[in-house]
Write an enzyme that holds these catalytic residues in place. Structure first.
Site: not given
Ligand SMILES: *[C@@H]1O[C@H](CO)[C@@H](O)[C@H](O)[C@H]1NC(C)=O
Ligand SMILES: *[C@@H]1O[C@H](CO)[C@@H](O)[C@H](O)[C@H]1NC(C)=O
Ligand SMILES: *[C@@H]1O[C@H](CO)[C@@H](O)[C@H](O)[C@H]1NC(C)=O
Ligand SMILES: *[C@@H]1O[C@H](CO)[C@@H](O)[C@H](O)[C@H]1NC(C)=O
Length: 401
Positions: A189, A341, A371
């Site tokens: 991320s 995501d 995600h």
């Protein structure tokens, strides 16, 4: 009726409300995703409430909950785990106990959390790094870099760069018996963004060129230029990451002024003189046809923000802004993207850009992926998907590092 009962009742009603958020059809364990989603949306709402009445800042509510998942450095039969500092930056080290004739590979892992949350001490990251060390007989370094908003851009990046440079010193590599030719920088991320930027910077520094063998990026977020990519549009309401929360948290890396996230939600946050940068993140050019999915390309609207944030034009914040010549010498790259995501297209665009300049990229795309799944690998909320992503990442490292 006591305050606590009232709060509990209120939370139950909110939870019940958010349970109705739909999730994509093909996700595994849909009920767990629905529960997680409802929990996150409820936390965000309560955090907004707490912030508005001056009880606690928005991100502090998330941080407080997260800190319940922090772990102590516990060694096991295979791995010695220690918390220490590289100079004054806290790191958690995973050192294999097994005596080995040959030197070990090393992975420097940078955790996610929108630059404002997270820690390498979180249970899921501890498990991940421990398992990586175990499976590869590798030294793993988790970095507890400084977080926003107390430490704005580029504090997080400076810490990560510092740790990597510190680790790359001959005497440090020798101390941990690390093979200088087998070092990988990894992150998930926003940690994927930091890993990307650190790798770009080292590779473009003549003194440190070619010191990194590989980079591994797990559902990375790689730009803050265009907030209206097809994946942003399709997964505006999540699952897991939803737009208001992500934009609000990530904006804290630049400012606590609420004007920036408000403008970013409308894709009106970029300064007038930034138009020449759009070509680097132009999804209509870089995305595979399949993902354009009938969306119409619109350029971000310029010059609406009075305040000036030069960082918005900086490739150290948005590593997708690096030029082709800065990308072409990058090392072997692993990128994992998830279908459901909002940050999916950041990863896909980077893959196109890297391959266009001849960088070798391995790509795993998880069709039923959401995600952040790798952060849910501990009871009571573990996702089978989280283990799957973790295993894919480790398997790639085993084969390529
Ligand atoms: C230690 O390594 C052995 C052999 O790889 C493995 O079977 C065992 O589960 C590991 N222990 C822990 C705590 O991970
Ligand atoms: C590591 O550094 C942090 C601040 O950067 C400090 O608070 C902490 O005490 C240090 N820990 C050790 C073991 O030196
Ligand atoms: C984006 O790419 C499309 C072609 O796919 C092109 O027509 C458009 O001019 C590009 N826009 C920018 C700002 O680069
Ligand atoms: C920006 O500044 C102009 C002139 O100073 C002012 O009229 C306008 O309201 C401001 N816009 C915002 C969004 O603050």
């Amino acid at each position: 009726m006591g305050h606590k009962t009232l709060c509990f009742g209120f939370s139950c009603i909110l939870f019940a409300y958010f349970i109705y958020s739909p999730v994509p059809e093909n996700v595994e364990e849909p009920w767990k995703i629905i529960f997680l989603n409802a929990g996150i949306k409820m936390t965000s709402l309560l955090a907004t409430l707490f912030e508005n009445i001056g009880l606690m800042r928005y991100e502090e509510v998330f941080l407080t909950l997260e800190s319940l998942e922090f772990t102590k450095p516990v060694s096991d039969e295979n791995i010695t785990v220690i918390d220490t500092n590289f100079s004054d930056i806290p790191v958690r080290l995973y050192l294999p106990k097994k005596k080995s004739e040959i030197q070990r590979p090393a992975i420097i892992f940078i955790h996610g959390g929108a630059f404002a949350l997270g820690s390498c001490k979180k249970g899921a990251y501890d498990d991940l790094n421990r398992q990586t060390a175990n499976k590869l007989n590798a030294v793993v370094v988790g970095i507890d870099y400084r977080l926003a908003p107390q430490h704005p851009f580029p504090a997080a990046l400076e810490d990560c760069t510092f740790v990597v440079k510190y680790f790359l010193q001959d005497k440090v590599l020798a101390k941990y018996r690390v093979d200088a030719a087998r070092i990988c920088i990894a992150g998930d991320s926003s940690g994927g963004a930091l890993a990307t930027t650190v790798t770009q910077q080292l590779q473009n520094d003549p003194k440190l060129k070619d010191r990194i063998k590989a980079q591994a990026l797990i559902y990375p977020g790689l730009q803050s230029v265009d907030s209206s990519l097809p994946s942003h549009r399709e997964y505006k309401h999540g699952p897991i990451l939803f737009r208001e929360m992500t934009v609000k948290l990530a904006s804290l890396y630049l400012t606590e002024d609420n004007v920036l996230p408000q403008a970013a939600l409308r894709n009106e946050h970029m300064p007038t003189e930034s138009r020449h940068l759009f070509k680097f993140v132009n999804w209509s050019y870089f995305l595979p046809e399949k993902y354009k999915n009938n969306h119409v390309y619109t350029e971000p609207i310029l010059g609406k923000l009075n305040a000036s944030y030069p960082a918005l034009m900086d490739s150290r914040l948005s590593p997708l802004l690096a030029s082709d010549s800065q990308l072409q010498s990058l090392p072997l790259t692993y990128i994992l993207t998830c279908e459901h995501d909002p940050l999916r297209d950041d990863g896909l665009i980077y893959i196109s850009r890297l391959r266009n300049v001849g960088v070798q990229v391995s790509h795993d795309h998880i069709e039923e992926g959401v995600h952040g799944a790798m952060s849910f690998t501990r009871a009571p909320m573990f996702l089978h998907l989280g283990f799957k992503i973790r295993n894919k990442y480790i398997a790639w490292l085993e084969e390529n590092l």
